[in-house]
Design an enzyme around this catalytic site. Sequence first.
Site, PDB file in Angstrom:
ATOM      1  N   ARG A  52      39.733   9.422  13.118  1.00  0.00           N
ATOM      2  CA  ARG A  52      40.154  10.824  12.957  1.00  0.00           C
ATOM      3  C   ARG A  52      38.926  11.700  12.677  1.00  0.00           C
ATOM      4  NH1 ARG A  52      41.824  11.754   8.196  1.00  0.00           N
ATOM      5  NH2 ARG A  52      43.374  10.090   8.131  1.00  0.00           N
ATOM      6  N   TYR A 104      49.398  35.054  23.534  1.00  0.00           N
ATOM      7  CA  TYR A 104      50.215  33.914  23.991  1.00  0.00           C
ATOM      8  C   TYR A 104      51.407  33.731  23.034  1.00  0.00           C
ATOM      9  CZ  TYR A 104      51.722  29.099  24.541  1.00  0.00           C
ATOM     10  OH  TYR A 104      52.494  27.978  24.690  1.00  0.00           O
ATOM     11  N   ASP A 176      40.008  34.180  21.503  1.00  0.00           N
ATOM     12  CA  ASP A 176      40.602  33.141  22.344  1.00  0.00           C
ATOM     13  C   ASP A 176      40.106  33.398  23.766  1.00  0.00           C
ATOM     14  OD1 ASP A 176      42.240  31.671  24.047  1.00  0.00           O
ATOM     15  OD2 ASP A 176      43.971  31.795  22.716  1.00  0.00           O
ATOM     16  N   LYS A 201      43.715  24.318  29.820  1.00  0.00           N
ATOM     17  CA  LYS A 201      43.668  25.257  30.931  1.00  0.00           C
ATOM     18  C   LYS A 201      42.431  25.017  31.806  1.00  0.00           C
ATOM     19  CE  LYS A 201      47.487  26.731  29.204  1.00  0.00           C
ATOM     20  NZ  LYS A 201      47.578  26.163  27.905  1.00  0.00           N
TER      21      LYS A 201
HETATM   22  O1  P1T Z   1      49.115  24.806  25.038  1.00  0.00           O
HETATM   23  P1  P1T Z   1      47.965  24.701  24.071  1.00  0.00           P
HETATM   24  O2  P1T Z   1      46.864  23.822  24.551  1.00  0.00           O
HETATM   25  O3  P1T Z   1      48.397  24.397  22.677  1.00  0.00           O
HETATM   26  O4  P1T Z   1      47.280  26.158  24.035  1.00  0.00           O
HETATM   27  C1  P1T Z   1      47.889  27.272  23.485  1.00  0.00           C
HETATM   28  C2  P1T Z   1      47.318  28.522  24.094  1.00  0.00           C
HETATM   29  C3  P1T Z   1      46.335  29.222  23.410  1.00  0.00           C
HETATM   30  N1  P1T Z   1      45.780  30.342  23.908  1.00  0.00           N
HETATM   31  C4  P1T Z   1      46.142  30.824  25.114  1.00  0.00           C
HETATM   32  C5  P1T Z   1      45.507  32.082  25.614  1.00  0.00           C
HETATM   33  C6  P1T Z   1      47.112  30.162  25.864  1.00  0.00           C
HETATM   34  O5  P1T Z   1      47.443  30.681  27.056  1.00  0.00           O
HETATM   35  C7  P1T Z   1      47.709  28.981  25.356  1.00  0.00           C
HETATM   36  C8  P1T Z   1      48.771  28.251  26.101  1.00  0.00           C
HETATM   37  N2  P1T Z   1      49.348  29.001  27.118  1.00  0.00           N
HETATM   38  C9  P1T Z   1      50.329  28.584  27.980  1.00  0.00           C
HETATM   39  C10 P1T Z   1      50.870  27.367  27.948  1.00  0.00           C
HETATM   40  C11 P1T Z   1      50.754  29.582  28.977  1.00  0.00           C
HETATM   41  O6  P1T Z   1      51.398  29.231  29.974  1.00  0.00           O
HETATM   42  O7  P1T Z   1      50.415  30.764  28.781  1.00  0.00           O
END
Ligand code: P1T
Length: 385
Positions: A52, A104, A176, A201
């Site tokens: 961890r 988001y 972000d 992403k």
């Molecule tokens: O899904 P995750 O890896 O936990 O990420 C969250 C997140 C954080 N910041 C932004 C700008 C994001 O777009 C996302 C996740 N977004 C999607 C799943 C979406 O379809 O917009």
Amino acid sequence: MKVDANAGFGTRAIHAGQMPDPTTGAIMTPIYQTSTYVQEGPGEHKGYVYARGHNLTRHALEQNLASLEGAKHGLCFSSGCGAATTIALCLKAGDHIIACDDIYGGTFRLFDKVFRNFGMTFSYVDMTKPGALEAAFTDKTALLWLETPTNPMLKVIDIAAVAALAKARGVPVCVDNTFATPYLQQPLALGATLVLHSSTKYLGGHSDVIGGCVLTNDDGWHQRLKFMQNSAGATPGPMDCYLVMRSTKTLHVRMDRHVENARAIAALLAAHPQVEKVYYPGLDNHPHHEVAKRQMKAPGAMISFVVKGGLDKARRLLKTTRIFACAESLGGVESLIEHPAIMTHASVPPETRRALGIDDGFLRISVGIEDINDLKADLLHALEA
Ligand code: P1T
């Protein structure tokens, strides 16, 4: 290979943080699929105690991502939400966070449904309007949180301007950078304290991994986040780290094609009679086009648009496309299309969605790197269905 911090983006993408395996010379970083490490005797170890806290595959990815963002430190998490959670856990009850109003849905849910219960307060402001931001600061403001371009309205926030306002009040700024990627935008160089990504992403890029990361030059924040990474435990597995590291090697090449395709799709949508409005920072008539040109290398590959005919037409369009898959997420090589009000932003209160413009005919697409003529034909066919 030891790669110089001044090397070009592509060179750092491929090499930073990665050395041939000392045992075999393997050019690819091994996937250290282990939970613990054998000690010679109690406390006699090689710096690796329990996975961890310590995992070499993860550490290689952390260095790689730090290099791409021009950061001194990088930490990886089990998801973008795991990264956001870990940052918020470094704050305390009573702290006030100012976040951008378009965000988001999962980040909003985390703030509104989780951290508010622990005594933190949140203000949501349109950070493209400096006056609105200035009025939101209180003596409890402990963090500024922004996305740019924002999800899903594609507003572009002037990072340097916002960071200057925050700095004057001693408030750290977290950007972000998921939609832009470090290839297109470097928030730390513009004054941000922390950069966060959902590496699910563009960094992962192939829709096969969930991950997150935080990059910073601030030693104090790094120490707190590292402590919290180990304490809260939202750490990624080594296989997932390997997948993201394999993908960052092609980030620059993929992004060039993503953007090239997105420019063509935005132009197609803007000229289509079935389309009411297009949101893409690369279009001349986007209200923040100039800011985008100044702070981004290119306007990215996320496009939102409003289709004429409301929900019925939107549903039909989403069921008709063949290459654009109807799915949440973004940033993979394949093109996706979704309905934010029903899908990714369902957690945002309806009145907030309406005020932002996320209504029944509002759709968001993530333009992939397929052949552009096929993407155009797919959308045209669906728009005319
Ligand atoms: O899904 P995750 O890896 O936990 O990420 C969250 C997140 C954080 N910041 C932004 C700008 C994001 O777009 C996302 C996740 N977004 C999607 C799943 C979406 O379809 O917009």
